[in-house]
Design a protein around this motif. Structure first.
Motif, PDB file in Angstrom:
ATOM      1  N   LYS A 223       0.881  -1.398   0.178  1.00  0.00           N
ATOM      2  CA  LYS A 223      -0.009   0.151   0.010  1.00  0.00           C
ATOM      3  C   LYS A 223       0.836   1.267   0.037  1.00  0.00           C
ATOM      4  CE  LYS A 223      -4.260   1.625   2.144  1.00  0.00           C
ATOM      5  NZ  LYS A 223      -5.114   1.424   3.227  1.00  0.00           N
ATOM      6  N   GLY A 224       2.155   0.977   0.497  1.00  0.00           N
ATOM      7  CA  GLY A 224       2.868   2.171   0.827  1.00  0.00           C
ATOM      8  C   GLY A 224       3.394   2.722  -0.732  1.00  0.00           C
ATOM      9  N   GLU A 225       3.432   1.815  -1.853  1.00  0.00           N
ATOM     10  CA  GLU A 225       3.788   2.276  -2.985  1.00  0.00           C
ATOM     11  C   GLU A 225       2.786   3.069  -4.030  1.00  0.00           C
ATOM     12  OE1 GLU A 225       5.164  -1.698  -4.577  1.00  0.00           O
ATOM     13  OE2 GLU A 225       6.857  -1.802  -3.425  1.00  0.00           O
ATOM     14  N   LEU A 226       1.605   3.159  -3.309  1.00  0.00           N
ATOM     15  CA  LEU A 226       0.540   3.608  -4.390  1.00  0.00           C
ATOM     16  C   LEU A 226       0.905   4.865  -4.889  1.00  0.00           C
ATOM     17  CD1 LEU A 226      -2.728   2.693  -2.268  1.00  0.00           C
ATOM     18  CD2 LEU A 226      -1.733   1.578  -4.478  1.00  0.00           C
ATOM     19  N   HIS A 227       1.578   5.985  -4.085  1.00  0.00           N
ATOM     20  CA  HIS A 227       2.016   7.211  -4.519  1.00  0.00           C
ATOM     21  C   HIS A 227       2.981   7.141  -5.724  1.00  0.00           C
ATOM     22  CE1 HIS A 227      -0.133   8.947  -0.958  1.00  0.00           C
ATOM     23  NE2 HIS A 227       0.049  10.007  -1.780  1.00  0.00           N
ATOM     24  N   PHE A 228       3.648   5.966  -5.776  1.00  0.00           N
ATOM     25  CA  PHE A 228       4.724   5.772  -6.577  1.00  0.00           C
ATOM     26  C   PHE A 228       4.418   5.360  -7.799  1.00  0.00           C
ATOM     27  CE2 PHE A 228       7.838   2.834  -8.426  1.00  0.00           C
ATOM     28  CZ  PHE A 228       8.761   3.784  -9.158  1.00  0.00           C
ATOM     29  N   ILE A 229       3.404   4.395  -7.897  1.00  0.00           N
ATOM     30  CA  ILE A 229       3.003   3.869  -9.163  1.00  0.00           C
ATOM     31  C   ILE A 229       1.949   4.584  -9.759  1.00  0.00           C
ATOM     32  CG2 ILE A 229       3.679   1.590  -8.465  1.00  0.00           C
ATOM     33  CD1 ILE A 229       0.804   0.567  -8.135  1.00  0.00           C
ATOM     34  N   SER A 230       1.007   5.438  -8.968  1.00  0.00           N
ATOM     35  CA  SER A 230       0.307   6.350  -9.382  1.00  0.00           C
ATOM     36  C   SER A 230       0.574   7.172 -10.565  1.00  0.00           C
ATOM     37  CB  SER A 230      -0.595   7.097  -8.521  1.00  0.00           C
ATOM     38  OG  SER A 230       0.304   8.225  -7.716  1.00  0.00           O
ATOM     39  N   SER A 231       1.937   7.673 -10.493  1.00  0.00           N
ATOM     40  CA  SER A 231       2.553   8.522 -11.609  1.00  0.00           C
ATOM     41  C   SER A 231       2.782   7.920 -12.779  1.00  0.00           C
ATOM     42  CB  SER A 231       3.910   9.233 -10.841  1.00  0.00           C
ATOM     43  OG  SER A 231       3.706   9.857  -9.689  1.00  0.00           O
ATOM     44  N   LEU A 232       3.304   6.795 -12.649  1.00  0.00           N
ATOM     45  CA  LEU A 232       3.625   5.698 -13.855  1.00  0.00           C
ATOM     46  C   LEU A 232       1.921   5.511 -14.667  1.00  0.00           C
ATOM     47  CD1 LEU A 232       5.106   3.655 -15.782  1.00  0.00           C
ATOM     48  CD2 LEU A 232       4.469   1.993 -14.066  1.00  0.00           C
ATOM     49  N   PHE A 233       1.083   5.211 -14.089  1.00  0.00           N
ATOM     50  CA  PHE A 233      -0.301   4.855 -14.598  1.00  0.00           C
ATOM     51  C   PHE A 233      -0.988   6.157 -15.111  1.00  0.00           C
ATOM     52  CE2 PHE A 233       0.130   0.941 -12.060  1.00  0.00           C
ATOM     53  CZ  PHE A 233       0.195  -0.018 -13.306  1.00  0.00           C
ATOM     54  N   PHE A 234      -0.591   7.213 -14.337  1.00  0.00           N
ATOM     55  CA  PHE A 234      -1.125   8.486 -14.762  1.00  0.00           C
ATOM     56  C   PHE A 234      -0.744   8.792 -16.331  1.00  0.00           C
ATOM     57  CE2 PHE A 234      -0.814  13.247 -15.045  1.00  0.00           C
ATOM     58  CZ  PHE A 234      -2.227  13.665 -15.068  1.00  0.00           C
ATOM     59  N   ARG A 235       0.936   8.783 -16.106  1.00  0.00           N
ATOM     60  CA  ARG A 235       1.597   9.077 -17.574  1.00  0.00           C
ATOM     61  C   ARG A 235       0.831   8.070 -18.690  1.00  0.00           C
ATOM     62  NH1 ARG A 235       5.699   6.241 -19.408  1.00  0.00           N
ATOM     63  NH2 ARG A 235       6.458   5.299 -17.500  1.00  0.00           N
ATOM     64  N   LEU A 236       0.758   6.803 -18.445  1.00  0.00           N
ATOM     65  CA  LEU A 236       0.157   6.011 -19.391  1.00  0.00           C
ATOM     66  C   LEU A 236      -1.190   6.341 -19.979  1.00  0.00           C
ATOM     67  CD1 LEU A 236       1.546   2.747 -18.175  1.00  0.00           C
ATOM     68  CD2 LEU A 236       2.256   3.824 -20.024  1.00  0.00           C
ATOM     69  N   GLY A 237      -1.835   7.052 -19.010  1.00  0.00           N
ATOM     70  CA  GLY A 237      -3.261   7.394 -19.747  1.00  0.00           C
ATOM     71  C   GLY A 237      -4.214   6.521 -20.158  1.00  0.00           C
ATOM     72  N   GLN A 238      -4.702   6.406 -21.210  1.00  0.00           N
ATOM     73  CA  GLN A 238      -5.721   5.696 -21.537  1.00  0.00           C
ATOM     74  C   GLN A 238      -5.152   4.270 -21.869  1.00  0.00           C
ATOM     75  OE1 GLN A 238      -7.479   7.327 -25.295  1.00  0.00           O
ATOM     76  NE2 GLN A 238      -5.579   7.427 -26.178  1.00  0.00           N
ATOM     77  N   HIS A 239      -3.760   3.946 -21.892  1.00  0.00           N
ATOM     78  CA  HIS A 239      -3.395   2.791 -22.110  1.00  0.00           C
ATOM     79  C   HIS A 239      -3.233   1.843 -21.086  1.00  0.00           C
ATOM     80  CE1 HIS A 239      -2.503   4.025 -26.265  1.00  0.00           C
ATOM     81  NE2 HIS A 239      -1.847   5.123 -25.727  1.00  0.00           N
TER      82      HIS A 239
END
Length: 316
Positions: free
Chosen positions: A270-286
């Motif tokens: 759960k502590g990694e959510l902030h880290f991976i949120s940036s990755l998936f935000f960058r990937l957008g609709q993909h």
């Protein structure tokens, strides 16, 4: 026998024996004592620390030294070692940086002319590239020395919350993507945390701890177990699959379908959510996150914050 071969044989002999007389060498190598003295002078000029003891029972002693006896490499082995050093060329800071440059130069100088041409040619076509960081890591050598001595440290560390003091027991250092990292047991929480060494402002030795519970190699090879496990499920387009396969932390979890699309299903901390949120935000609709809801909310907040910076312009 050539003089060079004789010198190497005598060097190996006295390095193992440590204490000897000229007569002993003369007898074992079937040469004159005068020749022995000449060879010993040559070895001394080459840097071998030989101490002559005067008197009836005198002789020679090889002082404690970090010099190694000659190691015979094939041409291919020497070239391989040379390029192993070259693989670190793009790191701004390295432990033993001066010594590594010296060894690399010695290896290059020892090669025959044809081998040097081969190395020069290969350097034009091969590079172990890392992004050349401008960030300095001035405490790298100090941290490494503390780890070798199995010392616990008080460190002044810069994070999102500012500069704070942390009490840690480092288990090693490793390089990744041009930066140096220090996994360490963080005393208050009794768990391994990862620190970037360039963000350490100062270190102070607090204690020695010879009974380390885990070393770096064991930590790197250990199976990842989330402290606060939470399920991650993400649907991926073909482009999303391609992008996630380039991410070391996600690559193994990508499941591809026959049409090139795919999904990720795994347990994360759960502590990694902030880290991976940036990755998936960058990937957008993909990359469409389905779970967990906390991650979806983080991505929504990032999108909202970005829109507030770039509001829609209305025609007047």
């Amino acid at each position: 026998m050539s003089k060079a071969k004789r010198l190497i044989d005598i060097l190996l002999y006295i390095s193992a024996k440590k204490k000897f007389t000229a007569q002993e060498i003369a007898d074992d190598f079937n040469i004159s004592v005068r020749t022995v003295h000449r060879y010993l002078l040559d070895l001394s000029d080459m840097g071998l620390p030989i101490y002559a003891e005067q008197g009836r029972n005198g002789g020679y002693t090889v002082l404690s030294s970090t010099l190694l006896p000659p190691i015979l490499f094939t041409e291919e082995e020497a070239v391989a070692i040379f390029f192993a050093f070259q693989s670190l060329h793009y790191y701004r800071d390295l432990p033993f940086n001066t010594e590594m440059k010296s060894v690399s130069q010695k290896l290059y100088d020892s090669l025959q002319q044809e081998a040097k041409k081969k190395v020069d040619t290969l350097q034009s076509y091969i590079a172990f590239w890392n992004p050349k960081r401008t960030i300095e890591t001035p405490l790298l050598t100090d941290v490494l020395e503390a780890i070798i001595n199995q010392e616990q440290l008080h460190i002044q560390y810069e994070s999102k919350s500012g500069i704070t003091t942390k009490h840690v027991q480092p288990i090693g250092v490793y390089a990744h993507d041009g930066l140096w990292y220090m996994p360490a047991l963080h005393a208050p929480f009794e768990k391994i945390l990862l620190f970037r060494i360039d963000r350490i402002h100062s270190i102070e030795v607090s204690d020695k701890n010879p009974d380390s519970t885990i070393n770096l190699q064991q930590w790197l090879e250990s199976d990842y177990e989330p402290q606060q496990p939470i399920r991650l499920y993400v649907e991926l387009t073909r482009e999303g699959v391609r992008q996630c396969l380039s991410e070391p932390n996600l690559e193994k979890a990508v499941v591809r379908s026959s049409d090139g699309t795919g999904f990720i299903e795994m347990m994360i901390d759960k502590g990694e959510l902030h880290f991976i949120s940036s990755l998936f935000f960058r990937l957008g609709q993909h990359a469409i996150v389905k779970e967990p809801q906390e991650l979806i909310q983080l991505i929504r907040k990032q999108a909202h914050d970005l829109l507030s910076i770039y509001p829609e312009q209305r025609d007047i």
